[in-house]
Scaffold this motif. Structure first.
Motif, PDB file in Angstrom:
ATOM      1  N   UNK A   1       1.048  -1.254   0.127  1.00  0.00           N
ATOM      2  CA  UNK A   1      -0.057   0.019   0.004  1.00  0.00           C
ATOM      3  C   UNK A   1       0.876   1.177  -0.237  1.00  0.00           C
ATOM      4  N   UNK A   2       0.618   2.163  -0.755  1.00  0.00           N
ATOM      5  CA  UNK A   2       1.521   3.660  -0.726  1.00  0.00           C
ATOM      6  C   UNK A   2       0.148   4.544  -1.183  1.00  0.00           C
ATOM      7  N   UNK A   3       0.799   5.719  -1.298  1.00  0.00           N
ATOM      8  CA  UNK A   3       0.107   6.940  -1.670  1.00  0.00           C
ATOM      9  C   UNK A   3       0.876   8.035  -1.721  1.00  0.00           C
ATOM     10  N   UNK A   4       0.302   9.188  -2.311  1.00  0.00           N
ATOM     11  CA  UNK A   4       0.855  10.255  -2.608  1.00  0.00           C
ATOM     12  C   UNK A   4       1.003  11.663  -1.469  1.00  0.00           C
ATOM     13  N   UNK A   5       0.231  11.259  -0.574  1.00  0.00           N
ATOM     14  CA  UNK A   5      -0.047  12.210   0.380  1.00  0.00           C
ATOM     15  C   UNK A   5       1.125  12.672   1.111  1.00  0.00           C
ATOM     16  N   UNK A   6       2.119  11.811   1.635  1.00  0.00           N
ATOM     17  CA  UNK A   6       3.411  12.088   2.495  1.00  0.00           C
ATOM     18  C   UNK A   6       4.340  12.613   1.404  1.00  0.00           C
ATOM     19  N   UNK A   7       4.526  11.484   0.723  1.00  0.00           N
ATOM     20  CA  UNK A   7       5.899  11.625  -0.131  1.00  0.00           C
ATOM     21  C   UNK A   7       5.916  12.855  -1.421  1.00  0.00           C
ATOM     22  N   UNK A   8       4.675  13.277  -1.721  1.00  0.00           N
ATOM     23  CA  UNK A   8       4.636  14.210  -2.514  1.00  0.00           C
ATOM     24  C   UNK A   8       3.830  15.654  -1.942  1.00  0.00           C
TER      25      UNK A   8
ATOM     26  N   UNK B   1      -5.914  12.745 -11.092  1.00  0.00           N
ATOM     27  CA  UNK B   1      -5.017  11.623 -11.843  1.00  0.00           C
ATOM     28  C   UNK B   1      -4.034  12.059 -12.827  1.00  0.00           C
ATOM     29  N   UNK B   2      -4.488  12.861 -13.518  1.00  0.00           N
ATOM     30  CA  UNK B   2      -3.487  13.514 -14.630  1.00  0.00           C
ATOM     31  C   UNK B   2      -2.247  14.162 -13.831  1.00  0.00           C
ATOM     32  N   UNK B   3      -2.358  14.690 -12.984  1.00  0.00           N
ATOM     33  CA  UNK B   3      -1.320  15.677 -12.248  1.00  0.00           C
ATOM     34  C   UNK B   3      -0.477  14.635 -11.483  1.00  0.00           C
ATOM     35  N   UNK B   4      -1.328  13.690 -10.730  1.00  0.00           N
ATOM     36  CA  UNK B   4      -0.456  12.616  -9.764  1.00  0.00           C
ATOM     37  C   UNK B   4       0.356  11.894 -11.012  1.00  0.00           C
ATOM     38  N   UNK B   5       0.001  11.475 -12.124  1.00  0.00           N
ATOM     39  CA  UNK B   5       0.634  10.691 -12.945  1.00  0.00           C
ATOM     40  C   UNK B   5       1.908  11.255 -13.344  1.00  0.00           C
ATOM     41  N   UNK B   6       2.130  12.737 -13.586  1.00  0.00           N
ATOM     42  CA  UNK B   6       3.342  13.678 -13.827  1.00  0.00           C
ATOM     43  C   UNK B   6       4.277  13.425 -12.594  1.00  0.00           C
ATOM     44  N   UNK B   7       3.734  13.710 -11.287  1.00  0.00           N
ATOM     45  CA  UNK B   7       4.659  13.535 -10.254  1.00  0.00           C
ATOM     46  C   UNK B   7       5.093  12.228 -10.063  1.00  0.00           C
ATOM     47  N   UNK B   8       4.271  11.095 -10.336  1.00  0.00           N
ATOM     48  CA  UNK B   8       4.741   9.771 -10.082  1.00  0.00           C
ATOM     49  C   UNK B   8       6.013   9.571 -11.075  1.00  0.00           C
ATOM     50  N   UNK B   9       5.805   9.980 -12.469  1.00  0.00           N
ATOM     51  CA  UNK B   9       6.748   9.782 -13.137  1.00  0.00           C
ATOM     52  C   UNK B   9       8.069  10.750 -12.930  1.00  0.00           C
ATOM     53  N   UNK B  10       8.414  11.741 -12.195  1.00  0.00           N
ATOM     54  CA  UNK B  10       9.208  12.439 -11.496  1.00  0.00           C
ATOM     55  C   UNK B  10       9.928  11.587 -10.529  1.00  0.00           C
ATOM     56  N   UNK B  11       8.980  11.044  -9.787  1.00  0.00           N
ATOM     57  CA  UNK B  11       9.519  10.322  -8.585  1.00  0.00           C
ATOM     58  C   UNK B  11      10.218  11.175  -7.487  1.00  0.00           C
ATOM     59  N   UNK B  12      11.029  10.343  -6.614  1.00  0.00           N
ATOM     60  CA  UNK B  12      11.614  10.797  -5.474  1.00  0.00           C
ATOM     61  C   UNK B  12      12.456  12.404  -5.585  1.00  0.00           C
ATOM     62  N   UNK B  13      13.279  12.215  -7.134  1.00  0.00           N
ATOM     63  CA  UNK B  13      13.988  13.627  -7.235  1.00  0.00           C
ATOM     64  C   UNK B  13      13.299  14.768  -7.000  1.00  0.00           C
ATOM     65  N   UNK B  14      11.920  14.722  -7.303  1.00  0.00           N
ATOM     66  CA  UNK B  14      10.964  16.123  -7.174  1.00  0.00           C
ATOM     67  C   UNK B  14      10.904  16.560  -5.981  1.00  0.00           C
ATOM     68  N   UNK B  15      11.068  15.566  -4.969  1.00  0.00           N
ATOM     69  CA  UNK B  15      10.999  16.056  -3.483  1.00  0.00           C
ATOM     70  C   UNK B  15      12.079  16.199  -2.630  1.00  0.00           C
ATOM     71  N   UNK B  16      13.397  16.076  -3.371  1.00  0.00           N
ATOM     72  CA  UNK B  16      14.700  15.965  -2.501  1.00  0.00           C
ATOM     73  C   UNK B  16      14.880  16.987  -1.566  1.00  0.00           C
TER      74      UNK B  16
END
Ligand code: PLP
Length: 393
Positions: free
Chosen positions: A230-237, A273-288
């Motif tokens: 289970x995962x989600x974008x709340x905390x990571x992004x 979903x469209x915005x989340x998809x873009x963020x997911x493709x960036x991954x962890x570097x987006x939040x360094x």
């Protein structure tokens, strides 16, 4: 007329209740410092917001597919491979309205009346009530010697013929610990011998400060047929309000989770979903940048708490929480008993105007959860007030 006995037996999330009490006090003019929140104080990256706005303007305002569209599930599949070394096709991934909904639907999908689910304390508030709402029984494995216990021998003592699942949350809410690869291996090897589902809540995966996150499945691939991630974008992004969660696992479970969404929230909003998809493709570097900011706040919060006599804490390696052991301070006080953390939290809010969550909410009385996802000045001021309160009792 009667209402459901099962649902009436659930408790209202104590974090939500405490947060609203803190907000009320603040609205009445009190200088309340809020350490009870479960979300970063920084905002969602601007690019993500812009994509959602454009998607709205271009008409992405209708229903979407239950369980998530192919582009988003493909982005998640690629992320799982790129960042976690896990191989899940989009068909074995289901998206939902936050990890909370996903976890709820997993409980409903897996449990029959009276089935037991093992939870290692301290654990996130909602697990217990979601399991109960689904007809199951949460079985709590208490802390030993002030530490969460993952010793297979102890877990075995709490298991029974009715056990159907074990739920792991690492990095952990509320204690911020993250299991090492060796600890994961011992736990995973034990679980692999059992006929149980293993639910792994990895929602704080990006927020690890000392060693990068490793999924239990990566360490123990033999768990695959019983494993649900289970995962989600709340905390990571920093996307708490967007409500994006997902899971992956065996096809027969994913089918049920998706079916439940089709009968409840239906889908993720397509512009989300469209915005989340873009963020997911960036991954962890987006939040360094944000992650290194949290690391420095973790270090500051630990230093401040360390210097207060009578307090101890579980060393946090991730998430944005410090789980503070107040048992010895309470034991020595005239006002409170050793395990009265709930009453102590009320005192802290009313008398010192600091909001923290009592350990009772996480199956561990005698502790407080302090969220350090706030600015350094507030951390310094708040821990100073905590010190004054400990000295005063
Ligand atoms: C451990 C854990 N799991 C799941 C969730 C749910 O997150 P969301 O529903 O925002 O995705 C939270 C939120 O606080 C959490 O702390």
């Amino acid at each position: 007329m009667e209402v459901s006995k099962r649902i009436s037996s659930l408790q209202v999330s104590p974090t939500v209740a405490l947060n609203s009490k803190a907000k009320q006090l603040k609205a009445s003019g009190a200088d309340v410092l809020n350490f009870a929140v479960g979300e970063p104080d920084y905002g969602t990256p601007k690019e993500v917001v812009d994509i959602a706005v454009k998607a709205l303007q271009s008409g992405k305002t209708k229903y979407g597919p239950a369980g998530g569209g192919v582009p988003f599930r493909t982005a998640i599949s690629e992320k799982l491979s790129r960042e976690n070394g896990l191989d899940y096709p989009p068909e074995q991934i289901v998206c939902g309205i936050g990890a909370k909904e996903i976890l709820f639907h997993i409980s409903l999908s897996l449990l029959n009346d009276g089935d037991e689910v093992l939870l290692t304390a301290p654990f996130w508030v909602s697990y217990q009530d979601q399991i109960k709402a689904a007809g199951g029984i949460p079985v709590l494995i208490p802390m030993t010697d002030g530490k969460p216990c993952f010793d297979p021998k102890v877990i075995e003592q709490y298991s029974s013929p009715k056990t159907v699942a074990y739920l792991l949350c690492s990095p952990n809410n509320p204690a911020g610990y993250a299991l090492s690869q060796d600890e994961l291996k011992v736990l995973g090897n034990y679980l692999a011998e059992k006929d149980w589902w293993v639910i792994s809540d990895e929602i704080y995966e990006y927020l690890t400060f000392d060693t990068p996150h490793t999924s239990l499945l990566k360490v123990c691939p033999q768990l695959r047929e019983q494993f649900i991630l289970v995962n989600g974008m709340s905390k990571s992004f920093a996307m708490t309000g967007w409500r994006v969660g997902y899971c992956c696992g065996p096809a027969k479970v994913m089918k049920l989770v998706k079916s439940l969404q089709s009968h409840s929230s239906t889908c993720l909003p397509p512009f989300v979903e469209e915005a989340a998809c873009w963020a997911m493709n960036q991954g962890a570097p987006l939040m360094a940048g944000q992650i290194s900011l949290l690391k420095s706040r973790r270090d500051l919060a630990v230093d401040c708490i360390k210097s207060i006599k009578g307090l101890d804490y579980i060393q946090p390696q991730g998430a944005f929480y410090l789980f503070i052991d107040v048992r010895s301070a309470l034991k020595d006080s005239k006002k409170f008993g050793e395990l009265d953390s709930m009453a102590f939290c009320e005192y802290l809010l009313e008398e010192k105007h600091i909001a923290v969550v009592p350990g009772e909410a996480f199956g561990s009385p005698g502790y407080l959860r302090l969220s350090y996802a706030t600015d350094e000045d507030t951390i310094r001021k708040g821990t100073q007030r905590l010190q004054e309160a400990v000295e005063a009792i």
